[in-house]
Design a protein around this motif. Structure first.
Motif, PDB file in Angstrom:
ATOM      1  N   ARG A   1      55.225  37.172  24.184  1.00  0.00           N
ATOM      2  CA  ARG A   1      53.944  37.048  24.884  1.00  0.00           C
ATOM      3  C   ARG A   1      53.875  38.087  25.972  1.00  0.00           C
ATOM      4  O   ARG A   1      54.877  38.708  26.287  1.00  0.00           O
TER       5      ARG A   1
ATOM      6  N   LEU B   1      62.735  37.304  30.553  1.00  0.00           N
ATOM      7  CA  LEU B   1      64.042  37.553  31.176  1.00  0.00           C
ATOM      8  C   LEU B   1      64.081  38.867  31.967  1.00  0.00           C
ATOM      9  O   LEU B   1      65.157  39.357  32.325  1.00  0.00           O
ATOM     10  N   GLY B   2      62.920  39.402  32.267  1.00  0.00           N
ATOM     11  CA  GLY B   2      62.863  40.566  33.160  1.00  0.00           C
ATOM     12  C   GLY B   2      63.332  41.861  32.531  1.00  0.00           C
ATOM     13  O   GLY B   2      63.798  42.763  33.235  1.00  0.00           O
TER      14      GLY B   2
END
Ligand code: PMV
Length: 307
Positions: free
Chosen positions: A172, A89-90
């Protein structure tokens, strides 16, 4: 100024992640979850972020700002973020953008978006291997649009207000997945070219569907995009389960978002059925949110305690 604060939004990639690293366009939107950073001047000539070393995007972006503006000070950064980390989600880009903006304003300079973007991109290189720049661009400018390495970020007409985000909770690293795709491309150059062309067609069709607000068709395109991501090896059992559950609960389409390998899945559904889908999935133990799209980019924020 001795202290300044700024915030920047997270993002979802709707179509075209990974292929964007190799030159094709992707579609991205900012989301209504933000990271806020407060930068305070300190006498020590260093940028400090509690719990993190120097090899961190926020620290590198802030140092870049100090160097570029000739601002001779040290900074202490304090982060508070609504964006979950390492799930696509940045989050790191939003923190890097907000840090650069807060550093700039702590040095009594106006918020210069292109300098903030440049600084955040330097920071992102540490965590992303070869970042396309998509995350930092949308965190800086907000809104929604199309991004490519050659053309940068262009905001477009975007008739999509909400989508669902399901967090599998599996963390990740973007760089690992980007490397995995490069290995696939090196081993299967012809197939990778075909898949990239299909990804590009999906993006073009999605841009038309987004302009019209054609949610069922956008859902179909998400499913097509997911098949490509699966083939290049960036889906995971957790994501496949999540996607099946979203489709079964009534979404028009679903796919992973960001680097994959875990992290989040997104889904498009009729707005009237979003709450019902969230409820059905929560009964099955999934955590799903309704995310608002197309929000404001980097902005100044009030200080949590006055200077
Ligand atoms: O870091 P993430 O999960 O938000 O993924 C970024 C998107 C990629 O296309 C996988 C990498 C990039 O730099 O564009």
């Amino acid at each position: 100024m001795d202290k300044a604060a700024a915030s920047a939004p997270g993002k979802v990639i709707l179509f075209g992640e990974h292929f964007v690293v190799h030159g094709t366009p992707a579609i991205v939107s900012s989301i209504g979850l933000r990271a806020k950073v407060e930068a305070s001047k300190i006498s020590e000539e260093a940028v400090l972020l509690e719990g993190f070393g120097d090899e961190n995007p926020a620290v590198i972006a802030s140092k870049y700002i100090l160097r570029k503006t000739g601002c001779r000070t040290g900074l202490s950064l304090r982060i508070s973020s609504e964006i979950p980390q390492s799930v696509g989600l940045g989050s790191s880009a939003a923190v890097a953008v907000a840090s650069a903006a807060a550093a700039l304003m702590a040095c009594s300079k106006a918020l210069d978006s292109s300098l903030v973007l440049e600084a955040a991109h330097e920071g992102e290189k540490v965590v992303h291997y070869t970042p396309s720049g998509i995350d930092t661009s949308v965190a800086t400018y907000g809104g929604a649009g199309v991004f490519s390495r050659d053309e940068g970020y262009t905001q477009v007409d975007f008739d999509l207000e909400y989508l669902l985000i399901l967090n599998t909770g599996k963390l990740r690293r973007t760089g690992d997945l980007v490397r995995k795709v490069k290995e696939f491309a090196d081993k299967n150059p012809n197939r990778f070219k075909e898949i990239s062309e299909e990804a590009s067609r999906i993006v073009q069709e999605a841009l038309e569907a987004l302009e019209k607000g054609d949610l069922p068709y956008l859902g179909k395109l998400m499913n097509r995009n997911q098949a490509l991501l699966r083939e290049i090896g960036v889906s995971s059992p957790e994501l496949e389960d999540a996607i099946s559950a979203l489709l079964k609960a009534g979404a028009y389409g679903a796919k992973l978002t960001g680097a994959g390998g875990g992290g989040c899945a997104i889904a498009i559904a009729d707005y009237a059925s979003l709450d019902e889908i969230i409820h059905k999935l929560s009964v099955s133990g999934y955590s799903v949110i309704k995310a608002r799209l197309v929000v404001e980019g980097v902005r100044a924020e009030p200080l949590s305690s006055p200077p």
